[in-house]
Design an enzyme around this catalytic site. Structure first.
Site, PDB file in Angstrom:
ATOM      1  CD  GLU A  48       3.027 -73.430  13.474  1.00  0.00           C
ATOM      2  OE1 GLU A  48       3.943 -74.140  13.068  1.00  0.00           O
ATOM      3  OE2 GLU A  48       2.020 -73.879  14.072  1.00  0.00           O
TER       4      GLU A  48
ATOM      5  CG  ASP B 243      14.001 -77.661  13.276  1.00  0.00           C
ATOM      6  OD1 ASP B 243      14.194 -78.854  13.032  1.00  0.00           O
ATOM      7  OD2 ASP B 243      12.855 -77.215  13.509  1.00  0.00           O
TER       8      ASP B 243
END
Ligand code: ADE
Length: 236
Positions: free
Chosen positions: A11, A196
């Site tokens: 990230e 997701d």
């Protein structure tokens, strides 16, 4: 100085890779990399997973570097029918879905000492972030993002967080970064790319898509750094 926090290497790496004049300091096992990103003074850290690690990192960053703003970038599970894998969630406010003293008569997520449930993001940082997402042409939604110390992968849990807080995405750090910033009067903003849909397929989707999704959030955060710096320098 702009502070950037992500929970995992995937990230944050794309930002650290672009840092010039980098100086690293390790505090409480967390590496803080300070330097220039697109000419802007920036400090970047990988906080680790979950709310406690994220708070330790945020408090330390504030005390050592006193950033003008803290951005939390990373991935999240979608709770919204408008957000699919790769899309972007920008926070209007943050909530901690696992804070529950409802047995004592309080609302779910109520933070007693602060006397609130929803921690509002900085309007100026959010405005700049929205401009950066629009420039990138990625589908996005603005709303409540919910944090808790759980990876959400059960439809019932997803539905509960969504209906309790009207949240659009869930993750595991932003709420505590928000609380720590709020307690220190440090402006903050949270951007998360969807990895997701926080349902029965979440663990498989996450494994396949997290790293690619994280890059979408990183690219927008890089644009934010440039724009925030340009606007702040104009005011000086
Ligand atoms: N981060 C990315 N996906 C997540 C999920 N489904 N639950 C919690 N945190 C997440």
């Amino acid at each position: 100085m702009i502070g950037i926090i992500g929970s995992m290497k995937i990230e944050i790496d794309g930002i650290i890779d672009r840092m010039e004049e980098k100086e690293e300091t390790v505090i409480s096992g967390i590496t803080f990399a300070k330097g220039l990103v697109s000419g802007a003074e920036t400090v970047v850290a990988i906080c680790g997973t979950g709310k406690v690690s994220a708070s330790v990192c945020t408090q330390t960053m504030i005390m050592k570097y006193a950033p003008d703003v803290i951005i939390n970038t990373g991935v999240a599970g979608s709770l919204s029918e408008n957000l699919h894998i790769g899309d972007i969630a920008i926070s209007e406010s943050m909530v901690q879905h696992d804070v529950d003293i409802s047995e004592l008569g309080y609302e779910l997520g109520y933070l007693c000492e602060l006397e609130l449930v929803y921690l509002p993001v900085d309007p100026k940082a959010k405005k700049i972030m929205v401009e950066c997402v629009e420039k990138a042409g990625v589908n996005y939604e603005i709303g409540v993002i919910a944090s808790g110390d759980q990876f959400i992968s059960a439809q019932a849990k997803k539905d509960a967080i969504k209906s309790n807080f009207n949240a659009i995405a869930c993750e595991m750090e932003g709420g505590s970064i928000a609380q720590t910033c709020y307690m220190n009067q440090t402006p903050f903003c949270i951007i998360r790319a969807i990895s997701d849909e926080a349902n029965g397929e979440a663990s498989i989707d996450y494994t396949i898509f997290a790293s690619k999704a994280a890059k979408n959030a990183i690219n927008i955060t890089l644009e934010f750094i440039k724009k925030f710096n340009a606007e702040n320098s104009e005011q000086e």
